[in-house]
Design an enzyme around this catalytic site. Structure first.
Site, mmCIF file in Angstrom:
data_model
loop_
_atom_site.group_PDB
_atom_site.id
_atom_site.type_symbol
_atom_site.label_atom_id
_atom_site.label_comp_id
_atom_site.label_asym_id
_atom_site.label_seq_id
_atom_site.Cartn_x
_atom_site.Cartn_y
_atom_site.Cartn_z
ATOM 1 N N ARG A 268 6.346 -0.284 12.673
ATOM 2 C CA ARG A 268 5.188 -1.104 12.306
ATOM 3 C C ARG A 268 5.598 -2.194 11.313
ATOM 4 O O ARG A 268 6.185 -1.916 10.265
ATOM 5 C CB ARG A 268 4.126 -0.190 11.670
ATOM 6 C CG ARG A 268 2.978 -0.893 10.977
ATOM 7 C CD ARG A 268 2.004 -1.463 11.947
ATOM 8 N NE ARG A 268 0.746 -1.842 11.301
ATOM 9 C CZ ARG A 268 -0.148 -2.612 11.883
ATOM 10 N NH1 ARG A 268 0.064 -3.103 13.093
ATOM 11 N NH2 ARG A 268 -1.268 -2.910 11.261
ATOM 12 N N GLU A 364 -5.377 34.659 6.225
ATOM 13 C CA GLU A 364 -4.315 35.569 5.750
ATOM 14 C C GLU A 364 -4.141 35.471 4.231
ATOM 15 O O GLU A 364 -3.022 35.525 3.720
ATOM 16 C CB GLU A 364 -3.000 35.355 6.511
ATOM 17 C CG GLU A 364 -3.116 35.823 7.954
ATOM 18 C CD GLU A 364 -1.820 35.849 8.715
ATOM 19 O OE1 GLU A 364 -0.790 36.227 8.146
ATOM 20 O OE2 GLU A 364 -1.864 35.471 9.902
HETATM 21 C C1 FAD Z 1 -9.364 29.928 11.517
HETATM 22 C C2 FAD Z 1 -9.495 31.281 10.871
HETATM 23 C C3 FAD Z 1 -8.919 32.386 11.495
HETATM 24 C C4 FAD Z 1 -9.049 33.665 10.931
HETATM 25 N N1 FAD Z 1 -8.528 34.746 11.589
HETATM 26 C C5 FAD Z 1 -8.724 35.996 11.087
HETATM 27 C C6 FAD Z 1 -8.255 37.157 11.809
HETATM 28 O O1 FAD Z 1 -7.656 37.054 12.880
HETATM 29 N N2 FAD Z 1 -8.513 38.370 11.283
HETATM 30 C C7 FAD Z 1 -9.182 38.550 10.115
HETATM 31 O O2 FAD Z 1 -9.366 39.691 9.709
HETATM 32 N N3 FAD Z 1 -9.633 37.469 9.409
HETATM 33 C C8 FAD Z 1 -9.425 36.209 9.871
HETATM 34 N N4 FAD Z 1 -9.893 35.105 9.180
HETATM 35 C C9 FAD Z 1 -10.626 35.311 7.949
HETATM 36 C C10 FAD Z 1 -9.861 34.877 6.722
HETATM 37 O O3 FAD Z 1 -8.819 35.779 6.450
HETATM 38 C C11 FAD Z 1 -10.879 34.748 5.582
HETATM 39 O O4 FAD Z 1 -11.684 33.623 5.891
HETATM 40 C C12 FAD Z 1 -10.205 34.576 4.235
HETATM 41 O O5 FAD Z 1 -9.588 35.777 3.834
HETATM 42 C C13 FAD Z 1 -11.212 34.147 3.159
HETATM 43 O O6 FAD Z 1 -12.322 34.991 3.182
HETATM 44 P P1 FAD Z 1 -13.806 34.362 3.222
HETATM 45 O O7 FAD Z 1 -13.861 33.376 4.317
HETATM 46 O O8 FAD Z 1 -14.756 35.490 3.247
HETATM 47 O O9 FAD Z 1 -13.907 33.561 1.869
HETATM 48 P P2 FAD Z 1 -14.266 34.185 0.457
HETATM 49 O O10 FAD Z 1 -13.614 35.503 0.266
HETATM 50 O O11 FAD Z 1 -15.735 34.080 0.255
HETATM 51 O O12 FAD Z 1 -13.539 33.145 -0.500
HETATM 52 C C14 FAD Z 1 -13.991 31.798 -0.560
HETATM 53 C C15 FAD Z 1 -12.980 30.990 -1.326
HETATM 54 O O13 FAD Z 1 -12.901 31.470 -2.642
HETATM 55 C C16 FAD Z 1 -11.634 31.195 -3.170
HETATM 56 N N5 FAD Z 1 -11.147 32.417 -3.801
HETATM 57 C C17 FAD Z 1 -10.824 33.594 -3.213
HETATM 58 N N6 FAD Z 1 -10.405 34.477 -4.130
HETATM 59 C C18 FAD Z 1 -10.475 33.849 -5.341
HETATM 60 C C19 FAD Z 1 -10.172 34.213 -6.677
HETATM 61 N N7 FAD Z 1 -9.733 35.447 -6.949
HETATM 62 N N8 FAD Z 1 -10.370 33.303 -7.649
HETATM 63 C C20 FAD Z 1 -10.828 32.082 -7.397
HETATM 64 N N9 FAD Z 1 -11.127 31.660 -6.136
HETATM 65 C C21 FAD Z 1 -10.943 32.524 -5.135
HETATM 66 C C22 FAD Z 1 -10.759 30.721 -2.019
HETATM 67 O O14 FAD Z 1 -10.613 29.322 -2.079
HETATM 68 C C23 FAD Z 1 -11.555 31.101 -0.796
HETATM 69 O O15 FAD Z 1 -11.294 30.231 0.283
HETATM 70 C C24 FAD Z 1 -9.756 33.819 9.716
HETATM 71 C C25 FAD Z 1 -10.303 32.704 9.097
HETATM 72 C C26 FAD Z 1 -10.179 31.454 9.656
HETATM 73 C C27 FAD Z 1 -10.797 30.277 8.957
#
Ligand code: FAD
Length: 393
Positions: A268, A364
């Site tokens: 570019r 994860e």
């Molecule tokens: C595309 C995708 C695929 C997935 N695949 C799977 C799967 O195959 N199997 C499975 O079991 N799960 C799966 N998940 C779930 C995933 O593991 C969870 O979304 C993740 O563990 C976060 O949990 P939650 O969404 O309930 O967010 P919450 O637990 O509500 O947390 C929200 C946010 O809080 C923040 N947070 C977390 N802990 C703390 C802390 N101690 N202090 C400050 N902030 C914090 C983080 O930024 C987090 O994103 C998947 C999720 C996505 C988006």
């Protein structure tokens, strides 16, 4: 030609180098030009990818005994570079069967692992619940004994391959102790009575995802993985193996974004010269290249530690996942910036990478959870070195 100098690093051996070269050529030819499916064709697309990977013999590393974590990471990096869903299809065969590989009794291993390896069985990992994502110890799904079997009640959400999988490694509360110590791991077949796919969940980048409901779901006693009460240990040990590989997938996305950006800034013309001659552009390129190499060092350090030193690698795995996913987000974002308007044009490679990379900082174990793991490990190690609390000497 992508930078492959990392293949010469001492973490890897000749078999790893050969695997990477061969998989790279295969992926470029077989999946590199596949487009993104829509929600209607997603399951069919992913099933096709699992079959193609199995036919190519590429699913071998996901069910090894022991699992070759370096091979797993190299394969994920390579596949993610070419096609995010090919990486996803590969990774889920491993994550979904990993607990069986690591802790399953002989009969369970024989029943499921050959099918995972040859693509007949699609695997899933069902840990998360609406109120138990980051806080795994809050799992509310219960499993109670029912004669020789178990009856499971509850809900799982965000389950990758939900509705597509042939079986789920699923975690439920069996009550040996409160919190994390009262969980157990089961293999639940997709057609088990009482298991229902309640909802498909659409996300930013195509990804088969669903919410599952269990209503008196019967699971025979021989589908327990490990002993009752060992579910948390099973889940965390499985994540120790697969977290570096999430970092590896992020690395594949970042490396692709860097390559796309290098090509673009060389071609570019801006202000009468190639963009690459602008020092502000060079600064971006430098940061991107540095981030990619630092991520690769952490990912392959974690994988080497798991393969060669053995034992729990929570610290190394958390560092690899945290650094590689956060860095990949920045690298991809810089690539979009360097592409200008083209970067946000639907269908461009960097636009796809921008959507694909985001979820890796959440699943994860979100980045915050990885920081907690690292900090707890560092504090515990310091307390061991200095039992009196004199950490400053
Ligand atoms: C595309 C995708 C695929 C997935 N695949 C799977 C799967 O195959 N199997 C499975 O079991 N799960 C799966 N998940 C779930 C995933 O593991 C969870 O979304 C993740 O563990 C976060 O949990 P939650 O969404 O309930 O967010 P919450 O637990 O509500 O947390 C929200 C946010 O809080 C923040 N947070 C977390 N802990 C703390 C802390 N101690 N202090 C400050 N902030 C914090 C983080 O930024 C987090 O994103 C998947 C999720 C996505 C988006």
């Amino acid at each position: 030609m992508p930078d492959r100098s990392y293949l010469r690093w001492p973490f890897l051996d000749d078999a790893h180098r050969a695997l990477t070269g061969e998989l790279d050529a295969w992926a470029a030819a077989e999946v590199g030009s596949l487009g993104e499916p829509d929600e209607a064709t997603l399951h069919e697309h992913c099933r096709g990818l699992v079959s193609a990977l199995a036919d190519g013999g590429w699913l071998e590393p996901v069910v090894g005994a022991p699992i070759d974590v370096r091979a797993l990471c190299l394969a994920r990096e390579t596949l993610a570079y070419h096609h995010g869903l090919a990486d996803f299809a590969f990774a889920m065969q491993g994550l979904g069967s990993g607990a069986i590989s690591l802790f399953g009794a002989g009969a369970l291993r024989e029943r499921y692992l050959p099918g995972v390896r040859d693509g007949r069985l699609i695997a899933a990992f069902a840990l998360s619940e609406p109120e138990a994502g980051s806080d795994v110890a809050a799992i509310a799904t219960t499993a109670r004994r029912d004669g020789d079997a178990w009856a499971l009640d509850g809900e799982k959400t965000w389950i990758s391959n939900g509705g597509l999988a042939d079986f789920y490694v699923l975690f439920a509360r069996t009550g040996q102790a409160p919190g994390a110590r009262g969980l157990s791991a089961f293999v639940v077949d997709a057609d088990a009575p009482g298991l229902r796919v309640a909802e498909r969940i659409e996300v930013l980048a195509p990804h088969p995802l669903a919410r599952l409901e269990l209503d008196g779901c019967r699971v025979s006693g021989d589908r327990l993985i490990g002993a009752p009460g060992e579910g948390f240990k099973v889940a965390m040990a499985t994540l120790d193996v697969f977290r570096p590989s999430v970092g590896a997938a992020a690395l594949g996305f970042a490396r692709r974004a860097l390559d796309e950006a290098l090509h673009r800034v060389s071609e570019r013309e801006l202000f009468g010269a190639p963009m690459a001659e602008l020092q502000l552009v060079q600064a971006k390129v430098a940061d991107m290249a540095l981030g990619v190499d630092a991520s690769a060092l952490l990912v392959y350090r974690a994988a080497w530690t798991a393969d060669v030193l053995g034992g729990r690698v929570s610290r190394e795995a958390a560092m690899a996942k945290l650094h590689a996913t956060e860095t990949a987000q920045r690298v991809v974002d810089e690539a979009v910036q360097l592409f200008g308007g083209l970067g946000v044009t639907v269908g461009s490679v960097v636009e796809r990478l921008y959507r694909e990379v985001r979820a890796l900082r959440i699943y994860e174990g979100a980045s915050e959870v990885q920081r907690l793991i690292i900090a707890r490990g560092a504090l515990a190690a310091a307390a061991e070195r200095h039992p009196q609390g004199a950490t400053h000497v």
